[in-house]
Design a protein around this motif. Structure first.
Motif, PDB file in Angstrom:
ATOM      1  N   UNK A 145       0.809  -1.229   0.000  1.00  0.00           N
ATOM      2  CA  UNK A 145       0.000   0.000   0.000  1.00  0.00           C
ATOM      3  C   UNK A 145       0.841   1.279   0.000  1.00  0.00           C
ATOM      4  N   UNK A 146       1.977   1.284   0.722  1.00  0.00           N
ATOM      5  CA  UNK A 146       2.769   2.526   0.758  1.00  0.00           C
ATOM      6  C   UNK A 146       3.437   2.801  -0.570  1.00  0.00           C
ATOM      7  N   UNK A 147       3.956   1.728  -1.192  1.00  0.00           N
ATOM      8  CA  UNK A 147       4.540   1.870  -2.532  1.00  0.00           C
ATOM      9  C   UNK A 147       3.486   2.403  -3.493  1.00  0.00           C
ATOM     10  N   UNK A 148       2.264   1.896  -3.327  1.00  0.00           N
ATOM     11  CA  UNK A 148       1.146   2.302  -4.163  1.00  0.00           C
ATOM     12  C   UNK A 148       0.893   3.803  -4.022  1.00  0.00           C
ATOM     13  N   UNK A 149       0.841   4.264  -2.761  1.00  0.00           N
ATOM     14  CA  UNK A 149       0.590   5.688  -2.536  1.00  0.00           C
ATOM     15  C   UNK A 149       1.749   6.527  -3.059  1.00  0.00           C
ATOM     16  N   UNK A 150       2.980   6.047  -2.856  1.00  0.00           N
ATOM     17  CA  UNK A 150       4.141   6.795  -3.350  1.00  0.00           C
ATOM     18  C   UNK A 150       4.090   6.899  -4.865  1.00  0.00           C
ATOM     19  N   UNK A 151       3.700   5.784  -5.531  1.00  0.00           N
ATOM     20  CA  UNK A 151       3.602   5.810  -6.993  1.00  0.00           C
ATOM     21  C   UNK A 151       2.577   6.843  -7.427  1.00  0.00           C
ATOM     22  N   UNK A 152       1.437   6.908  -6.708  1.00  0.00           N
ATOM     23  CA  UNK A 152       0.451   7.909  -7.108  1.00  0.00           C
ATOM     24  C   UNK A 152       0.973   9.323  -6.903  1.00  0.00           C
ATOM     25  N   UNK A 153       1.588   9.595  -5.742  1.00  0.00           N
ATOM     26  CA  UNK A 153       1.930  10.989  -5.453  1.00  0.00           C
ATOM     27  C   UNK A 153       3.041  11.519  -6.354  1.00  0.00           C
ATOM     28  N   UNK A 154       3.707  10.617  -7.072  1.00  0.00           N
ATOM     29  CA  UNK A 154       4.657  11.118  -8.074  1.00  0.00           C
ATOM     30  C   UNK A 154       3.919  11.733  -9.259  1.00  0.00           C
ATOM     31  N   UNK A 155       2.663  11.328  -9.478  1.00  0.00           N
ATOM     32  CA  UNK A 155       1.930  11.846 -10.640  1.00  0.00           C
ATOM     33  C   UNK A 155       1.701  13.358 -10.524  1.00  0.00           C
ATOM     34  N   UNK A 156       1.106  13.844  -9.414  1.00  0.00           N
ATOM     35  CA  UNK A 156       0.992  15.306  -9.316  1.00  0.00           C
ATOM     36  C   UNK A 156       2.350  16.001  -9.324  1.00  0.00           C
ATOM     37  N   UNK A 157       3.376  15.338  -8.778  1.00  0.00           N
ATOM     38  CA  UNK A 157       4.699  15.985  -8.768  1.00  0.00           C
ATOM     39  C   UNK A 157       5.177  16.200 -10.197  1.00  0.00           C
ATOM     40  N   UNK A 158       5.161  15.138 -11.016  1.00  0.00           N
ATOM     41  CA  UNK A 158       5.672  15.383 -12.371  1.00  0.00           C
ATOM     42  C   UNK A 158       4.654  16.135 -13.216  1.00  0.00           C
ATOM     43  N   UNK A 159       3.384  16.075 -12.811  1.00  0.00           N
ATOM     44  CA  UNK A 159       2.394  16.919 -13.484  1.00  0.00           C
ATOM     45  C   UNK A 159       2.718  18.394 -13.302  1.00  0.00           C
ATOM     46  N   UNK A 160       3.064  18.758 -12.065  1.00  0.00           N
ATOM     47  CA  UNK A 160       3.420  20.158 -11.793  1.00  0.00           C
ATOM     48  C   UNK A 160       4.704  20.527 -12.529  1.00  0.00           C
ATOM     49  N   UNK A 161       5.669  19.611 -12.541  1.00  0.00           N
ATOM     50  CA  UNK A 161       6.928  19.905 -13.256  1.00  0.00           C
ATOM     51  C   UNK A 161       6.640  20.175 -14.729  1.00  0.00           C
ATOM     52  N   UNK A 162       5.790  19.311 -15.298  1.00  0.00           N
ATOM     53  CA  UNK A 162       5.490  19.468 -16.723  1.00  0.00           C
ATOM     54  C   UNK A 162       4.730  20.767 -16.993  1.00  0.00           C
ATOM     55  N   UNK A 163       3.754  21.089 -16.124  1.00  0.00           N
ATOM     56  CA  UNK A 163       3.001  22.330 -16.319  1.00  0.00           C
ATOM     57  C   UNK A 163       3.913  23.542 -16.097  1.00  0.00           C
TER      58      UNK A 163
END
Lengths: 319, 570
Positions: free
Chosen positions: B120-138
Motif C-alpha cells: 500500500x505505501x509503494x502504491x501511494x508513493x507511486x500515485x503521489x509522483x503523478x501530481x509531482x511530475x504533473x506540476x513539473x510538466x506544467x
C-alpha cells in the motif's frame, strides 16, 4: 420469452441470407479497393504503381473484414436486443474450438500473404542503398563531403555521381555532379536517379508524396538512395521528420522533366550566378523578430544556401 | 425493510473507510492525504487523470484552431510545436497511464477478493509522483523559452538544441517529468503484479480470474520490461542536453538512431500497456450486457500474453524510413503483422459473445460497442502501416495521426468511458444518469469520426504530421477535423455534469445494479475499507457464468444478502 437458438441443421433461408451477405461484402470490398487509387496523389515514380496496388489489396481485404465484423455487430444490435424488463440471459455458449482455430489461422495466413507480397515489392523497388556513418568532429555534420558509399546498381556512372541532397533547418539544397547548386530538385523522367542524403543539423525526412517515397536524412550518416521518376511535372517535396521551429515551412518542389530538358536545365543553371535561395523559414523568422520576437524558443534558421536556381514558392505543384 | 428511524444512507462499516463516501464527513480531505487505501488511490488517480484530460483536450483544441486554416496564423509555429508536444505528453503520461492505474487500483483488489494492494505505501508513493511530475510538466510552460517543442518522441539532435542555453529549460523539465513518470509506473507495476499473483481469493486459480486481471498482468509486465529502457534512454538524453555528453550526437561519436531504439523499445509496447486493460474492460462488459459467457475465455486470456510477447519485438516498425536495412524492415514487418492474430482472436471473441445474446444498450455497452467498432478500423489501418512499402508513403503523415488517435481515443478512451459508466455506481455508491451518458456517447461518436477519419485522407495525400501550416489542398480535411475536435470538446460537458451531479445527488446504487457476475458485485456499493474483510468468499467457478446456473462462490446467497442488508442499513 425464449430465444430462437441457432442449432441443428441450417435452415435454407439462413444459408441464402449468409450467402447474400458475403457476396455483397465481397462486392463492396472490390469497389473500395478500386476506389483506393483515388485517395492517393498522382503516381509519378516507379514505386507508385506497386505501392498503390499493395495498398488497394489491403483496402480490399480490410474492407471485407471491417464490413463483415461490423455487419455481424449490427445484426446483433438489431435482432439480439433484450426487450425492456427482460432480464433473461442469452444462449450460454462458452466457446467453439473449431471456430476459434479458424479465426486464428485465417488472419495468420492473410497477414503472412500480405507480408510476402510486401517483401516482393520492396525487393523490386530497392530504393535504399548503403549507409555510411561519419562520426566524430567536424566531418560528422558535413557528411556531404564524406566519401561515397559503394554504388548500388548497374548504372555505375550515375551511381558514382549522385546528386547530393542536404537537409538543414529549414532549407533544402541539391548539388549536382556538374556543380549546379539548386534549392529545387530537378530529375530526368524515366531514369534511375541516384541521391546521397545527409543532414547538417537535425534529422529531416525526404518525402515526395507523388513518388510514394520517404527517407530520413540523419546527421552523422550518409545514405545512398535511388528512385525512378516516371511522369513529368512539378511535385512537392516535404520534410517529413519533425525538425523544430519552422518544420512546416521546410518544403520545396521536385521538377521531373524529359532527359533532354533536364540536360538543358543543368547547362543553363550553371550559367546563373549564385545567390541566396528564397526561404520561407527565414521570412517567417524575420517577421517574428520584427514583431518583437514573441513565441517560444527556436534556433534561428540556417542561412539559405547559395544556389544557381532557387525554387519558386508560387509555382503550382500537382501534388 | 421499513423502520421508523431513518436508515443511515450507507453501510456503517463504510464510515471507517478512508475513501470518500457520499454524505460522510471530511470527504475531500481523504483525497489530499498520503492515503494507503487502494480505493482512495484509485479515485485520486482517476480525478487527477480526468483533470489532465481537460488540459490535454484544451491544448488539442488550440491546435485544431490553428489547423483550421492552412497558414500559421493563430499561434507562432514554435508555440504550435510546444502545444502538440505537451498535448501528446499530457494525454499519455498524465491522462491515460494514471486513469488506467486508477482502474487497476479500484478493480484489482475487489475482483480477486483481496483487502488491498500488496504494497500500500509503494502504491501511494507511486500515485503521489503523478501530481509531482504533473506540476513539473506544467511549470515548463512558465520557463523562458516555453515548454519542450520536440514532440513526445523528443528525437535528438533536435530535442537537445536548447536555443536559449539555460540550464533549466522546457526540454529539461520534460525529460525529468517523463523519467519520474517511468519510475512511478514501475513502482505501480511491481505492486499490481504482486497483488494479482499472491492475493487471490481461495479457489481463484488463473483460469477463474476475470480477464481484466489477466490483461492487467500482461500490461504491467510490459512496464517492468520496457520502462527501464525508456527511462535509461531519457536519462542519457538529459546528460546530452545538460551535461555535454554525446551519446546521441554524431559530433562526439554518438548516434541519434540509438535513441530511437531506446525510445520505441518501450513506447510502442506502451500502446499495449494502455490497450490491454481496455481489452480487459471490453471482455468484462460484453458478457454483462449481452448476458452471455465470454466466448472462448481461455484463449482470450492467453492471447493477452501473446500480445505482451509480440509487442516487445516490433519496435523497429517506427523506423522503416530511418535508414533501417531491408532485412530488418522485413523482419519487423512480419512480427508486427503477427500481432493481428491475438488481437483478432479477442475481437472475434467479443463478437461471438454478442451473437445470440440479449443486448442491453446501457451507456457502458454503447461505449464498448463503439470502441470495438473503431478498433477494427484501427487494426486494419495498423496492418497497412506495418506493410513496409505502404508505410514508406504514409509514415509520418496524418494517416498515422488518424490511426493512433483511433486507437488511443476512439478505442482506449472509449473503453475508459465504458469502464467509468460501468463501475461508477460500485465505487461511489451512486448511479450515473443514463440520459446524459447516452448524449455523451452520441456526441463523442460523431465527434471522433469527424475528427479522425479526414486525417487518414489528408495523410494518404501526403500531409506530414506535426505541421503548423500546410498546403491549401489539405484544407477541407482539416476543417472537418477541427469541427470534430470542437464537438469532442462539447461532448465532455454532459460527461462532467453527469459525474459531478450524480456523485453529489444521484440515485443510490444497489450492490449489483447491472446484475453482473463477479466478486466486486458481491460487495456493497461502495465497498467497505477492506472489501470482504475476514470473510473472503471461496471461488468455485469461472468468471462469466451467465445463463449457466453455476454460482460463482460458495454460499453466494449469504454474500448477496450481506451486501444488500449493508445497503439498506438493516
Amino acid at each position: 420469452m425464449t430465444t430462437t437458438a441457432t442449432s441443428g441443421s441450417p435452415r435454407p433461408w439462413a444459408v441464402l441470407l449468409l450467402l447474400a451477405a458475403v457476396l455483397s461484402d465481397l462486392a463492396a470490398s472490390f469497389w473500395m479497393a478500386a476506389q483506393s487509387h483515388r485517395w492517393l496523389p498522382v503516381a509519378a515514380s516507379a514505386a507508385a504503381g506497386p505501392v498503390d496496388d499493395l495498398f488497394a489489396l489491403e483496402v480490399g481485404i480490410g474492407s471485407f473484414i471491417f464490413l463483415g465484423c461490423s455487419g455481424v455487430m449490427l445484426w446483433t444490435l438489431l435482432f439480439n436486443r433484450a426487450p425492456k424488463y427482460d432480464l433473461d440471459n442469452g444462449d450460454p455458449i462458452e466457446g467453439n474450438l473449431k471456430l476459434e482455430i479458424v479465426w486464428t489461422v485465417i488472419p495468420l495466413v492473410i497477414v503472412m500473404l500480405i507480408a510476402w507480397k510486401a517483401i516482393a515489392v520492396s525487393t523490386t523497388l530497392s530504393t535504399l542503398g548503403g549507409k555510411v556513418r561519419v562520426s566524430g568532429g567536424h566531418a560528422a555534420m558535413h557528411g556531404a563531403e564524406a566519401p561515397a558509399a559503394a554504388p548500388m546498381a548497374a548504372d555505375a556512372t550515375a551511381a558514382a555521381n549522385p546528386i547530393d541532397v542536404i537537409g538543414r533547418q529549414w532549407s533544402w539544397e541539391f548539388i549536382y555532379p556538374n556543380g549546379v547548386h539548386s534549392s529545387e530538385l530537378h530529375l530526368p523522367e524515366g531514369q534511375r536517379s541516384f541521391l546521397r542524403l545527409s543532414a547538417t543539423d537535425v534529422i529531416h525526412g525526404f518525402y515526395v508524396p507523388a513518388f510514394r517515397l520517404k527517407q530520413d536524412l540523419i546527421p552523422g550518416s550518409v545514405i545512398d538512395y535511388s528512385l525512378i521518376p516516371t511522369r513529368a511535372g512539378r511535385y512537392r517535396l516535404r520534410d517529413s521528420m519533425f525538425s523544430g521551429g519552422y518544420f512546416a515551412s521546410n518544403q520545396t518542389d521536385v521538377v521531373v522533366e524529359p532527359p533532354e530538358a533536364y540536360e538543358d536545365w543543368l547547362a543553363e543553371a550553371l550559367r546563373q550566378p549564385l545567390r541566396p535561395a528564397a526561404n520561407a523559414a527565414t521570412d517567417l523568422y524575420n517577421q517574428r523578430l520584427a514583431r518583437g520576437d514573441r513565441g517560444w524558443a527556436t534556433v534561428p534558421p540556417a542561412p539559405p544556401p547559395l544556389v544557381h536556381v532557387s525554387a519558386d514558392p508560387e509555382a503550382p505543384h500537382e501534388s | 425493510m421499513t423502520s421508523t428511524t431513518p436508515a443511515p444512507p450507507f453501510d456503517p462499516r463504510v464510515l471507517k473507510a478512508p475513501h470518500p463516501v457520499p454524505g460522510a464527513p471530511n470527504n475531500w480531505r481523504r483525497f489530499l492525504s498520503f492515503n494507503t487505501d487502494a480505493k482512495v488511490i484509485g479515485l485520486q488517480y482517476m480525478i487527477t487523470a480526468l483533470f489532465f484530460l481537460l488540459v490535454g483536450g484544451l491544448l488539442s483544441m488550440i491546435m485544431r484552431g490553428e489547423l483550421i486554416t492552412p497558414a500559421a496564423d493563430l499561434v507562432d509555429p514554435t508555440v504550435y510545436n510546444g502545444l502538440y508536444t505537451m498535448h501528446g505528453t499530457v494525454m499519455l503520461f498524465l491522462f491515460l497511464f494514471p486513469i488506467l492505474n486508477g482502474f487497476n487500483n479500484l478493480l484489482i483488489p475487489p475482483m480477486i477478493g483481496a483487502p488491498d494492494m500488496a504494497f500500500p505505501r509503494l502504491n501511494a508513493a507511486a500515485f503521489w509522483m503523478v501530481p509531482v511530475f504533473g506540476v513539473i510538466l506544467m511549470a515548463s510552460f512558465l520557463v523562458p523559452g516555453g515548454p519542450s517543442g520536440a514532440g513526445w518522441w523528443a528525437y535528438p539532435p533536435q530535442s537537445i538544441q536548447n536555443p536559449l542555453g539555460h540550464f533549466i529549460n522546457g526540454q529539461f523539465l520534460w525529460i525529468l517529468a517523463v523519467a519520474l513518470s517511468g519510475i512511478s509506473s514501475i513502482m505501480g507495476a511491481v505492486n499490481f503484479i504482486t497483488t494479482i499473483i499472491r492475493m487471490r481469493a481461495p479457489g481463484m486459480g488463473w483460469f477463474r480470474m476475470p480477464i481484466f486481471c489477466w490483461t492487467a498482468v500482461a500490461a504491467q509486465a510490459i512496464q517492468l520490461i520496457g520502462l527501464p529502457v525508456l527511462t535509461a534512454g531519457a536519462v542519457l538524453l538529459l546528460f546530452d542536453l545538460s551535461f555535454g555528453t554525446s551519446f546521441y550526437l554524431p559530433e562526439g561519436g554518438g548516434d541519434p538512431m540509438l535513441y530511437q531504439h531506446f525510445f520505441w523499445f518501450y513506447s510502442h509496447p506502451a500502446v499495449y500497456v494502455m490497450v490491454l486493460p481496455v481489452f480487459g474492460i471490453f471482455s468484462e462488459l460484453f458478457p454483462v450486457y449481452a448476458r452471455k459467457p465470454l466466448f472462448g475465455y481461455h484463449v482470450v486470456a492467453i492471447a493477452s500474453f501473446a500480445i505482451t510477447f509480440l509487442s516487445l519485438i516490433v519496435w523497429v516498425h517506427h523506423m522503416f524510413y530511418s535508414g533501417t536495412p531491408q532485412w530488418m524492415r522485413n523482419l519487423f514487418m512480419v512480427t508486427t503483422m503477427l500481432i493481428a492474430v491475438p488481437t483478432g482472436i479477442k475481437v472475434f471473441a467479443w463478437i461471438g459473445t454478442l451473437w445470440g445474446g440479449k443486448l442491453r444498450l446501457t451507456t457502458a455497452m454503447l461505449f464498448s460497442l463503439g470502441g470495438v467498432f473503431n478498433f477494427i478500423f484501427a487494426g486494419i489501418t495498423g496492418i497497412m502501416l506495418a506493410t513496409v512499402p505502404v508505410d514508406i508513403h504514409v509514415g509520418n503523415t496524418y494517416f498515422v495521426v488518424g490511426h493512433f488517435h483511433t486507437v488511443i481515443f476512439s478505442t482506449i478512451t472509449y473503453g475508459v468511458f465504458a469502464g467509468i459508466y460501468h463501475w461508477f455506481p460500485k465505487f461511489t455508491g451512486r448511479m450515473l444518469y443514463e440520459g446524459l451518458g447516452k448524449l455523451h456517447f452520441v456526441l463523442t461518436f460523431i465527434g471522433s469520426q469527424l475528427t479522425f477519419l479526414p486525417m487518414h485522407a489528408a495523410g494518404l495525400m501526403g500531409m506530414p504530421r506535426r505541421v503548423a501550416s500546410y498546403d491549401p489542398e489539405f484544407a477541407f480535411a482539416n476543417v472537418l477535423a477541427s469541427l470534430g475536435a470542437f464537438l469532442l470538446g462539447v461532448a465532455t460537458i454532459p460527461f462532467l455534469l453527469n459525474l459531478v451531479s450524480s456523485w453529489v445527488r444521484g440515485e443510490k446504487a444497489p450492490p449489483n445494479p447491472w446484475n453482473a457476475i463477479g466478486l466486486e458485485w458481491l460487495l456493497p456499493s461502495p465497498p467497505p475499507a477492506e472489501n470482504f474483510e475476514d470473510d473472503v468468499p471461496t471461488v468455485i467457478s469461472g468468471p462469466y457464468g451467465y445463463g449457466l446456473g453455476r454460482p460463482l462462490v460458495e454460499d453466494e446467497e449469504r454474500y448477496v444478502a450481506k451486501a444488500a442488508s449493508a445497503a439498506t442499513g438493516a
